[in-house]
Design a protein around this motif. Structure first.
Motif, short mmCIF file in Angstrom:
data_model
loop_
_atom_site.label_atom_id
_atom_site.label_comp_id
_atom_site.label_asym_id
_atom_site.label_seq_id
_atom_site.Cartn_x
_atom_site.Cartn_y
_atom_site.Cartn_z
N ASP A 195 0.83 -1.21 0.00
CA ASP A 195 0.00 0.00 0.00
C ASP A 195 0.86 1.26 0.00
O ASP A 195 1.93 1.31 0.63
CB ASP A 195 -0.90 0.04 1.24
N THR A 196 0.40 2.26 -0.70
CA THR A 196 0.95 3.61 -0.58
C THR A 196 -0.22 4.54 -0.34
O THR A 196 -1.37 4.21 -0.64
CB THR A 196 1.69 4.05 -1.86
N LEU A 197 0.05 5.71 0.18
CA LEU A 197 -1.03 6.64 0.49
C LEU A 197 -1.80 7.04 -0.77
O LEU A 197 -3.03 7.14 -0.76
CB LEU A 197 -0.47 7.88 1.20
N SER A 198 -1.07 7.27 -1.86
CA SER A 198 -1.74 7.67 -3.11
C SER A 198 -2.61 6.55 -3.66
O SER A 198 -3.71 6.80 -4.19
CB SER A 198 -0.70 8.09 -4.16
N VAL A 199 -2.16 5.30 -3.54
CA VAL A 199 -2.95 4.16 -4.01
C VAL A 199 -4.24 4.03 -3.19
O VAL A 199 -5.32 3.84 -3.72
CB VAL A 199 -2.14 2.85 -3.92
N ILE A 200 -4.11 4.16 -1.85
CA ILE A 200 -5.29 4.05 -0.97
C ILE A 200 -6.28 5.16 -1.30
O ILE A 200 -7.50 4.93 -1.36
CB ILE A 200 -4.86 4.12 0.51
N ALA A 254 -7.17 15.17 1.20
CA ALA A 254 -8.25 14.86 2.14
C ALA A 254 -7.87 13.67 3.02
O ALA A 254 -8.17 13.65 4.22
CB ALA A 254 -9.53 14.56 1.39
N LEU A 255 -7.17 12.70 2.44
CA LEU A 255 -6.73 11.53 3.20
C LEU A 255 -5.67 11.93 4.23
O LEU A 255 -5.70 11.47 5.37
CB LEU A 255 -6.19 10.46 2.25
N LEU A 258 -1.70 13.61 8.78
CA LEU A 258 -0.38 13.28 8.23
C LEU A 258 0.35 14.50 7.70
O LEU A 258 1.52 14.40 7.32
CB LEU A 258 -0.53 12.23 7.12
N LYS A 259 -0.34 15.63 7.62
CA LYS A 259 0.24 16.85 7.07
C LYS A 259 0.82 16.54 5.69
O LYS A 259 0.12 16.09 4.81
CB LYS A 259 1.28 17.43 8.02
N ASN A 260 2.10 16.75 5.48
CA ASN A 260 2.69 16.46 4.15
C ASN A 260 3.48 15.17 4.14
O ASN A 260 4.13 14.85 3.15
CB ASN A 260 3.58 17.62 3.70
N ALA A 261 3.44 14.44 5.24
CA ALA A 261 4.21 13.19 5.31
C ALA A 261 3.36 12.03 4.80
O ALA A 261 2.21 11.89 5.19
CB ALA A 261 4.65 12.92 6.74
N ASP A 262 3.92 11.21 3.93
CA ASP A 262 3.20 10.09 3.35
C ASP A 262 3.69 8.75 3.89
O ASP A 262 3.44 7.71 3.30
CB ASP A 262 3.33 10.08 1.81
N LYS A 291 -8.18 6.45 8.51
CA LYS A 291 -9.56 6.90 8.31
C LYS A 291 -9.74 7.33 6.85
O LYS A 291 -8.90 8.08 6.32
CB LYS A 291 -9.89 8.07 9.23
N ILE A 292 -10.79 6.88 6.22
CA ILE A 292 -11.11 7.27 4.85
C ILE A 292 -12.25 8.28 4.90
O ILE A 292 -13.35 7.93 5.34
CB ILE A 292 -11.52 6.07 3.98
#
Length: 446
Positions: free
Chosen positions: A407-412, A422-423, A429-433, A442-443
């Protein structure tokens, strides 16, 4: 000497017309028409277009026409008239197709098979204008009117030039499965939250790859292909339900990764992503995730349908079967294939051609599809909203996602139809992925 001359003349005469066009058929589809010329032998041909007036010319070397072109029904075709003549001193055949609308022609030869001899095919693709995308309100759980339906792509196998298996009394697979597909469409159309789409709604042929392309173009959440089995032993019987095999999944993944054309396609349904701007490792991870999820859903739906069908029909096997069928190879769409019985078995053929049995089979498939999507509705659909009580308050609470390997944040974000920002915001998470396996995210609702 006279006998030699006569024999030579006979040989020359027979070689002038190496083939006969003995029959002509036409199949009409919404986006194209297919002309099929039945031949007694293989031929060389050339196809070109002329204008003022618009027409298509088909030159066939060393052939003669023994079929009546005027008997071909052109009513719903792009053609106004078919006519013929000879050229090169009568050695070659010329067929002219007068057009009443603009088309893109394509021709090719087909070798003999179990059903037909040599054939020459001319496809006339209608030129359709690309429809402008409609402006729609952003889907939001606070406004149920903007929530989408679950799209089910229903594929009736074979069609047109390809009748599929043929049973007693010349009952054809293509006719039976179209009847079942239409019954299934009617059931889904009556069910709130579902939008059924037929890959074909008439007697015409669609290639295997184009069937899955049509499902993708319709943004389908599921693809179900309906068939009827055939075998040279009429004792063979039983319905079956199929999903993609691991080997078939592996070969398809390799095909997608190797193809630039596929790389530009979107995967992942509503929150879809393109592979063309991803490096090889990420593209493989994305494909693997998408195909793993779709195969899991496919197996669930298939097992449900198998149970439903077994309540009234004999099953070929006691479990869902696996194969590398081309129509099951969409990496992002749960796909199943239902063999509704052996049309070559007299008893099953009699059932399959009856309207009552077609309805019963469609009901079994419908029940399996409905149960799955009621239990696991895609995000931002009417079914998902209904599952949460139809309450905007209940839906305003974010759903969760447990991070898995790969999983990556962009994929989720993409797979859940939400923006990356928004995620991040929903999870602080601010700017940290940076995310870790096992972490629960949370979605946001929209």
């Amino acid at each position: 000497m006279l006998r030699v001359l006569l024999l030579t003349g006979m040989l020359l005469s027979s070689s002038v017309f190496a083939a006969e066009v003995k029959n002509v058929r036409i199949w009409i589809a919404p986006d194209h028409a297919r002309l099929v010329f039945d031949l007694t032998a293989a031929v060389q041909h050339k196809l070109f277009t002329l204008s003022k007036p618009d027409r298509i010319v088909l030159d066939v070397s060393g052939a003669s026409l023994t079929s009546n072109l005027a008997a071909v029904d052109l009513a719903k075709s792009p053609l106004s008239l078919m006519r013929s003549g000879t050229r090169n001193g009568g050695k070659d055949l010329r067929i002219v197709l007068d057009l009443k609308e603009s088309v893109k022609p394509k021709s090719f030869a087909l070798k003999p098979n179990a059903k037909y001899g040599h054939r020459l095919v001319v496809d006339l693709h209608r030129e359709t204008k690309e429809s402008q995308p409609q402006k729609t309100a952003l889907a939001s759980v606070s406004n149920p009117a903007t929530l989408r339906d679950v799209v089910i792509s229903i594929d009736a196998g074979h069609g047109g030039e390809d009748p599929g298996a043929v049973g007693p009394g010349r009952v054809k697979e293509k006719t039976v499965v179209l009847g079942i597909a239409r019954e299934l469409k009617a059931l889904l159309a009556k069910e709130p939250g579902f939008a059924p789409k037929l890959t074909r709604d008439g007697d015409y042929y669609i290639s295997l790859r184009n069937r899955t392309k049509r499902a993708r173009k319709a943004n389908a959440d599921m693809f179900v292909s309906i068939h009827a089995d055939g075998f040279n032993d009429k004792r063979a019987r039983g319905a079956s339900v199929w999903v993609l095999s691991p080997r078939g999944a592996s070969s398809e993944m390799g095909r997608w990764l190797a193809s630039k054309e596929n790389g530009a396609d979107l995967i992942g349904g509503v929150g879809s992503v393109s592979l063309e701007d991803k490096d090889d490792v990420l593209a493989k991870v994305l494909l693997d995730m998408s195909m793993t999820a779709s195969r899991s859903d496919s197996r669930e739906i298939a097992r449900s349908i198998h149970r439903n069908v077994s309540k009234f029909a004999r099953m070929h096997k006691t479990r869902v079967e696996q194969a590398g069928f081309v129509v099951l190879k969409s990496p992002d769409i749960p796909s199943i294939l239902v063999e509704t019985g052996f049309i070559t078995n007299p008893e099953e053929a009699r059932k399959l051609k009856s309207r009552a049995y077609q309805k019963q089979m469609a009901q079994a498939i419908f029940a399996g599809i409905k149960a799955h999507f009621k239990a696991k509705p895609p995000a931002l659909t009417l079914l998902a909203w209904q599952k949460n009580g139809g309450s905007t308050v209940a839906k305003s609470v974010a759903v969760s996602h447990k991070v898995k390997r790969g999983d990556t944040l962009s994929v989720i974000a993409s797979r859940n139809g939400v923006s990356l920002s928004a995620l991040r915001k929903a999870n602080g998470l601010k700017n940290a992925d940076h995310i870790r396996i096992g972490q629960v995210l949370k979605i946001p609702a929209s």
